[in-house]
Design an enzyme around this catalytic site. Sequence first.
Site, mmCIF file in Angstrom:
data_model
loop_
_atom_site.group_PDB
_atom_site.id
_atom_site.type_symbol
_atom_site.label_atom_id
_atom_site.label_comp_id
_atom_site.label_asym_id
_atom_site.label_seq_id
_atom_site.Cartn_x
_atom_site.Cartn_y
_atom_site.Cartn_z
ATOM 1 N N SER A 61 10.666 39.623 -45.203
ATOM 2 C CA SER A 61 10.259 39.469 -46.603
ATOM 3 C C SER A 61 11.403 38.923 -47.444
ATOM 4 C CB SER A 61 9.822 40.822 -47.180
ATOM 5 O OG SER A 61 10.950 41.674 -47.344
ATOM 6 N N LYS A 62 11.071 38.557 -48.665
ATOM 7 C CA LYS A 62 12.086 38.071 -49.606
ATOM 8 C C LYS A 62 13.161 39.128 -49.837
ATOM 9 C CE LYS A 62 12.691 36.687 -54.431
ATOM 10 N NZ LYS A 62 13.633 37.787 -54.700
ATOM 11 N N ARG A 63 12.755 40.387 -49.887
ATOM 12 C CA ARG A 63 13.730 41.463 -50.110
ATOM 13 C C ARG A 63 14.773 41.507 -48.995
ATOM 14 N NH1 ARG A 63 8.961 43.697 -51.634
ATOM 15 N NH2 ARG A 63 8.638 44.682 -49.597
ATOM 16 N N ASP A 120 17.232 38.736 -49.770
ATOM 17 C CA ASP A 120 18.095 39.116 -50.890
ATOM 18 C C ASP A 120 19.139 40.133 -50.450
ATOM 19 O OD1 ASP A 120 16.607 37.477 -52.513
ATOM 20 O OD2 ASP A 120 15.366 39.080 -53.346
ATOM 21 N N SER A 177 14.775 32.516 -56.488
ATOM 22 C CA SER A 177 14.795 32.777 -55.048
ATOM 23 C C SER A 177 15.443 31.593 -54.356
ATOM 24 C CB SER A 177 13.369 32.978 -54.512
ATOM 25 O OG SER A 177 12.758 34.108 -55.102
#
Length: 517
Positions: free
Chosen positions: A275-277, A280, A299
């Site tokens: 996921s994007k998390r 990050d 992002s």
Amino acid sequence: MERRRRVRFAPSPTGPLHMGGVRTALYNYLYAKQADGDFILRIEDTDSQRFVPGAEAYIIEALRWCGIYPDEGVDEAGNVVEVASPKHPHAPYRQSQRRGIYRKYAEELVSRGYAYYAFDTAEELTALRSAAEAEKKTFTYNWETRGSLCNSLTLPADEVARRVAEETGWTIRFKIPENRIVKMDDLIRGHIEVNSNTLDDKVLWKRVDELPTYHLANIVDDHLMEITEVIRGEEWLPSLPLHYLLYEAFGWQDTQPRFAHLSLLLKPDGKGKLSKRDGDRLGFPVFPLRWVNAEGEVSRGYREDGYYPEAFVNMLAFLGWNPGTEQEIFSLDELVKVFSLERVIKSGARFNPDKAKWFNQEYLRMRPIGKLVAEFRAAEGDRVAGFSDEYIGGVLELMRERVHFPTEFHDATLFFFEAPSTYDEAAVAKFWKDDIPAIMPQVRAFIAGLEPFTKEHVGESLEGLIRENGWPMGKVMNTLRLFLVGKSVGPGVAEMMALMGRDEVLSRIDKGIASLK
């Protein structure tokens, strides 16, 4: 008669395209091109509540950056085609513009007994779910419950006709057959069987916005667009029994596409979907291009992080597939030739950010030096204007083994274009001591007379001088590097000296000796 191979990538414009979506598009593209078939882009935007402005354009730009150009659905300017033509015969390719198509197909299923009108309100269904939860059960709209609910299976015909004509809150649901073994085949996962009693009566069409759900729209469009294989993500595998039953209900079994469901992209530790998390948290992008949402949150994108599109595509291809050989570097055209669904794995594919960097470094190493020089000049501007292409090429050739991205060249090559103005204090304390201040003027005089000033001759001669005089090799060479670079790390001293040239080397040695007195 064998049908022309036709596949489609059908994303929803609900946000930026995840790298997993790009992989799905890539596999569809490779599969189509291998048979000289057609790759179609279709925008599935029937979920109006989740539509995100700019997402559609982002999807198209991301595919183009990867070198993936649809044969149908998008014109040369990058716009979704809205009007039919010989090249785009099934336009429009945006589902919201095809809304007039779907109702008749939903009504056809009702008339043939495969679907029914459902008039239950959202509040009524919520109440049923809550009541079931209170009894530690789960409410499902299916063969067990449909007979006691508000629909055309339980209401008089005249009441059904009135509600259909006067109300706008109704839907059309598919009537899942009771206790039926649905037999299916997947090109990746093999034979699958599911009992229909485990399925619910999915909504196919909604009167309130006159739009279909994904299930009806994609079946109808795949049929009309003559799709031969549907290659999509694993998340759609639970929908496969319904889709089989829909093809059967329409009588389209002879032209039903074959299905292939791709495994998930997993976090680097293999525990769950990427996921994007995760990006990050661990410092890598999960989107092909940079994305800024409505709240201004940024992002990262692979393009903006300095990845070559060829490296990104090569890396994606190997997330869930392998060629069966030791070769890892493939151009897009080479991937077309060797790709096969038979070698796509069933289990999740773990993403390795270090491997992604490795792919980019490999492409950086293979990049023609002329292209690197031109790109470097464009990025650096006036800072390198006074240096020749030959010199810049030599610098980049020397340093490309030490970087993963072209964006790293700026910091990695600073000292080649400007003499250091400061010197690393720790390196000075370590090397500029004992006899070194007295030795370095002698080294400077020796270098001034070296001829020819080539890497090989400079390296051999310096080492010979140091050994002949019994000087400490490490301290002398690292002090030279300190004068040239400003710190004790960097390429080989002889390589740098030959590249910079005698005059520049002597100037830097003089400056270093003077600065450290």
